[in-house]
Design an enzyme around this catalytic site. Sequence first.
Site, PDB file in Angstrom:
ATOM      1  N   SER A 146       3.740   2.418  11.486  1.00  0.00           N
ATOM      2  CA  SER A 146       4.510   3.056  10.615  1.00  0.00           C
ATOM      3  C   SER A 146       4.634   4.568  11.006  1.00  0.00           C
ATOM      4  O   SER A 146       5.554   4.469  11.814  1.00  0.00           O
ATOM      5  CB  SER A 146       2.847   3.470   9.297  1.00  0.00           C
ATOM      6  OG  SER A 146       2.968   4.048   8.128  1.00  0.00           O
ATOM      7  N   ASP A 196       9.033  -3.618   2.231  1.00  0.00           N
ATOM      8  CA  ASP A 196       8.178  -2.337   2.543  1.00  0.00           C
ATOM      9  C   ASP A 196       8.183  -1.476   1.605  1.00  0.00           C
ATOM     10  O   ASP A 196       8.696  -0.267   1.018  1.00  0.00           O
ATOM     11  CB  ASP A 196       7.932  -1.989   3.723  1.00  0.00           C
ATOM     12  CG  ASP A 196       7.441  -1.463   4.891  1.00  0.00           C
ATOM     13  OD1 ASP A 196       6.250  -0.801   3.620  1.00  0.00           O
ATOM     14  OD2 ASP A 196       6.800  -1.595   5.784  1.00  0.00           O
ATOM     15  N   HIS A 254       3.235  -3.778   3.397  1.00  0.00           N
ATOM     16  CA  HIS A 254       3.829  -2.715   4.882  1.00  0.00           C
ATOM     17  C   HIS A 254       3.496  -3.654   6.268  1.00  0.00           C
ATOM     18  O   HIS A 254       2.466  -3.927   6.682  1.00  0.00           O
ATOM     19  CB  HIS A 254       2.880  -1.680   4.521  1.00  0.00           C
ATOM     20  CG  HIS A 254       2.734  -0.600   5.449  1.00  0.00           C
ATOM     21  ND1 HIS A 254       4.360   0.173   5.652  1.00  0.00           N
ATOM     22  CD2 HIS A 254       2.161   0.064   6.739  1.00  0.00           C
ATOM     23  CE1 HIS A 254       4.346   1.381   6.610  1.00  0.00           C
ATOM     24  NE2 HIS A 254       3.200   1.507   6.771  1.00  0.00           N
TER      25      HIS A 254
END
Length: 535
Positions: free
Chosen positions: A226, A453, A483
């Site tokens: 991320s 995602d 995610h």
Amino acid sequence: MPTNALRVTAAAAVTAALLTASACSSGDGKEKDKPTSGSNAPKALKWGACDAPTAAEGGGQAPGKDWQCATIDVPLDYAKPEGETIQLALIRAKARDKDKRIGSLLFNFGGPGGSGITTLPGAAKEYEALRSRYDLVSFDPRGVGRSAPVRCEDDRQLDAYYASDSTPATPQQEKTFVDNIQRYRQACERNSGKVLPYVGTENAARDMDRIRQALGDEKLNYFGISYGTELGGVYAHLFPKNVGRAVFDAVVDPSQTSEQGALGQAKGFQLALDNFAQDCVNRGDACRLQGSTAKEVEENVTRLQKQLAAKPIPGLPGRQLTDSAATNGIAQALYSKELWPLLEQGLDEAEGGQGQLLMALSDALNGRDQQGRYSNIGAANTAINCADSKQRFTLAQTKSKLPQFRSASPVFGDFLGWALMSCTDWPVAGAWDTPDVSARGSAPILVIGNTGDPATPYEGARKMVERLGPGVGVELTYKGQGHGAYNSGDPCVQQTTNAYLLDGKVPGAGKVCTPSQNPSARPSLPEQPGDAGDA
């Protein structure tokens, strides 16, 4: 984002631009890899037993005998390398096969603002194969956890802040919304003004090179998730010759401004909600939610939001589930397909007047534990994003952009559109519109994009590959939900990633992995919030 609070990250986390002023050179990059030497070189690390995570790190139990902790001193301001220093906290589990040990593998799980001290031990089982040849290492970046943490409002104030209306509909509600943001900003400046100018991503990347040297590694082997992909990209730009084997998973789009990132996130969460709703419809009577089409299921969600905006319902003891908390909880559940059953249950219960489960999900995203203590992920998230991004929005500018956000997502559009004001009047000017991640001369970096995602939409992986430059980024696509990809447990993704990190086998560009069809066990909400890795 474990924790990354969508409400806090919306203005900048998916944008996640990068840093405040520091001592870095620009231009041709000839000075980027200049080694640290003399009295300014990092000292050898002194590893010892780990204490339990602090409340700022999310709390919980000490990680156990397999784990060691240490601290490293780094300059507060890299423009003054011999000046004041701050301490960063590190954690590691040593490689199991000492004879075949490659070195250290440094993790950043996202946020920004997530504590590596808390997250790595909790997630270590997912990376057990990598521990065969690597010391698994993570850290609390500057401003986070116990590393010169940013502090803003206290727990009682944060309860009120997160319960307040984040999608105002009247002039009085707009005034209250702006007042809340200003009060939060003032608390950050009052309690952490000294460190706010220095918590940006570029300084964190420079810290990582200090960590690499202190670990005794010639190259930085890195696993970024991320926001950690953006941090890794900035590191690769600053220190391309120091990159070893690196993986970026759940990739932040480095070509987007904070506004574009927030809009992309609105579309991403809407796509995830569409997929959740369609899955519910496909299961027929087995689904607890009303609606014969995905659209009808989602219309019921928006109806619930309006009802909660008018009249909150009972949540966890002493608190009520508001529209803002419910939307936050829905977003948290969309970070992982394994949380879809909890989302279904939470929506069903909320329609019946009980908001405990959606509030528990919201608390997990905001970093609130069962004792009512907040980690500092929200404060760190805001401080890092606002030090990074130049964009600032007035009330009038924000309102003018709401139609576009609402078009992108009927459920999340208002929520993310209003959050553009998170950095309004912030005391530190942002560093840039988008980060520079060009990394000519770097070793190959495996860049993994997940087509479903919600927080870091799939298109960001391709943009990261493009921005890293020719011969650097190698794209791997995972056609899944949630995610990130490696933590999905998909054998194809994990085997491909492990082959690169453990054996140096670079996959062919454009490889695609489809998810395995093994049914997931019904999940339970963790007792302590952990980092979801966000944006």
